[in-house]
Design an enzyme around this catalytic site. Structure first.
Site, PDB file in Angstrom:
ATOM      1  CG  HIS A 162      18.882  -4.370  24.292  1.00 50.95           C
ATOM      2  ND1 HIS A 162      18.253  -5.037  23.270  1.00 50.95           N
ATOM      3  CD2 HIS A 162      19.737  -5.268  24.860  1.00 50.95           C
ATOM      4  CE1 HIS A 162      18.692  -6.302  23.236  1.00 50.95           C
ATOM      5  NE2 HIS A 162      19.598  -6.460  24.187  1.00 50.95           N
ATOM      6  CD  GLU A 192      20.210  -7.329  27.373  1.00 45.45           C
ATOM      7  OE1 GLU A 192      19.069  -7.730  27.071  1.00 45.45           O
ATOM      8  OE2 GLU A 192      21.206  -7.513  26.649  1.00 45.45           O
ATOM      9  CG  HIS A 248      23.934  -7.651  24.273  1.00 47.45           C
ATOM     10  ND1 HIS A 248      22.661  -7.330  23.826  1.00 47.45           N
ATOM     11  CD2 HIS A 248      24.795  -7.126  23.373  1.00 47.45           C
ATOM     12  CE1 HIS A 248      22.765  -6.642  22.707  1.00 47.45           C
ATOM     13  NE2 HIS A 248      24.047  -6.503  22.401  1.00 47.45           N
ATOM     14  CD  GLU A 263      23.975 -11.974  25.265  1.00 43.75           C
ATOM     15  OE1 GLU A 263      23.510 -11.533  26.342  1.00 43.75           O
ATOM     16  OE2 GLU A 263      23.426 -11.778  24.157  1.00 43.75           O
TER      17      GLU A 263
HETATM   18 ZN    ZN Z   1      20.887  -7.888  24.744  1.00 46.60          ZN
END
Ligand code: ZN
Length: 334
Positions: free
Chosen positions: A124, A161, A216, A298
């Site tokens: 992102h 995030e 992430h 993640e």
């Molecule tokens: Zn993400």
């Protein structure tokens, strides 16, 4: 927008009718979870990598904590991006604002990774939410079209995030440079949005990276905890051809997951991967379009207050980066 964006695509692996049923159950909980979600959901939801199957299992029976904007007790209201939210400023290893300079114009180090190239992809972009039309533009990922990029998720207290991913990327860059690696980031907070997922893959390809990792944190239901590493499945469709990278990426993923457990002491996901911390997917542009060994990680679930307390801790983020670094070093040394 809601979780029913790129994260709940039908092409994602679903192992059983039970999971499908749980998906429906969790979907029913989403409106509550979205209270206080604010601008993040408005622009696109968690995005590539996040929520992939997350929330499908394990979330049922543990409703996502409705948040009307009040900070969750596990997540500090002040910006944890400035360091460890639980400790006085200065006690954490490398506050976000100083992390880039910590790696700064580092002299080329010699070490076991001398001559190796690692591309780090901080998921992102902190400014994506200001560029809805640009990041919602569809790009071709070989198997299908999907959004250029998404805003990512956030803790219940609103810490994005995208700030987490950039902070961990800086820490990881420093560690890998200390081992002699040449490190390139796909974005360093230096772009107004994105890059798009296809460009994120292309940057790794053009760098001829020996390893690439996309960082992430997930946006799943409360009660869903732990990290998981996402590895590319075999895809041969359009511009996507992962057949040559499936095996080395799996090895990279296993080494990263193993080192992450050992260094952070964090358990693998309790909602994906059957306790292995490893998940294979064929719907992510960042993996489908990669021609170099690549995984996503993640690191935890930002929407769970216990995980959020870790993710917002500078000292935990340092351990997370250390775990990734040790996994990558192990992979590259063979
Ligand atoms: Zn993400």
């Amino acid at each position: 927008m809601s979780y029913t964006g790129p994260d709940f695509e039908p092409s994602q692996p679903r192992r059983s009718p039970l999971r499908r049923a749980l998906t429906v159950a969790v979907a029913a909980l989403v409106p509550g979870a979205l209270l206080g979600w604010g601008v993040y959901a408005a622009v696109g939801g968690p995005g590539e990598g996040d929520g992939g199957g997350s929330g499908r299992a394990g979330g049922a029976g543990t409703p996502a904590a409705p948040s009307s904007g009040a900070p969750a007790s596990g997540a500090p209201a002040s910006s944890p991006g400035d360091g460890d939210g639980k400790k006085p400023a200065g006690s954490s290893p490398a506050p976000t604002s100083k992390a880039p300079s910590a790696s700064g114009p580092a002299l080329p180090a010699s070490g076991p990774l001398t001559g190796k190239v690692v591309v780090i992809d901080p998921g992102h972009n902190p400014a994506n939410f200001q560029h809805a039309s640009e990041i919602n533009r569809k790009v071709n990922v070989g198997t299908h079209w999907k959004e250029c990029d998404t805003t990512g998720t956030a803790t219940n207290a609103g810490w994005p995030e995208a700030k987490f991913t950039l902070d961990v990327a800086h820490r990881l860059r420093t560690l890998l440079q200390e081992q002699g690696a040449t490190v390139k980031l796909t974005q360093d907070g230096d772009r107004s949005f994105g890059p798009c997922v296809d460009e994120r893959a292309r940057i790794g390809n053009e760098a001829k990276a020996d390893a690439a990792i996309s960082i992430h944190a997930d946006g799943s239901g409360a009660g869903n905890r732990g990290f998981h590493v996402i590895m590319p499945g075999s895809v041969h469709d359009g511009a996507a051809d992962t057949r040559a990278i499936v095996a080395p990426s799996a090895e990279l993923g296993e080494r990263v997951a193993g080192a992450f457990v050992r260094v952070t002491g964090t358990a693998p996901s309790n909602y994906l991967g059957d306790g292995t911390g490893l998940v294979t997917r064929t719907d992510l542009g960042g993996l489908n379009l990669s021609t170099v060994p690549k995984v996503f990680i993640e690191c935890g679930n930002m929407r769970d207050r216990t995980d959020a307390a870790l993710l917002t801790s500078g000292s935990w983020r340092q351990k997370a980066a250390q775990g990734m670094s040790e996994g990558i070093v192990s992979f590259l040394r063979g």
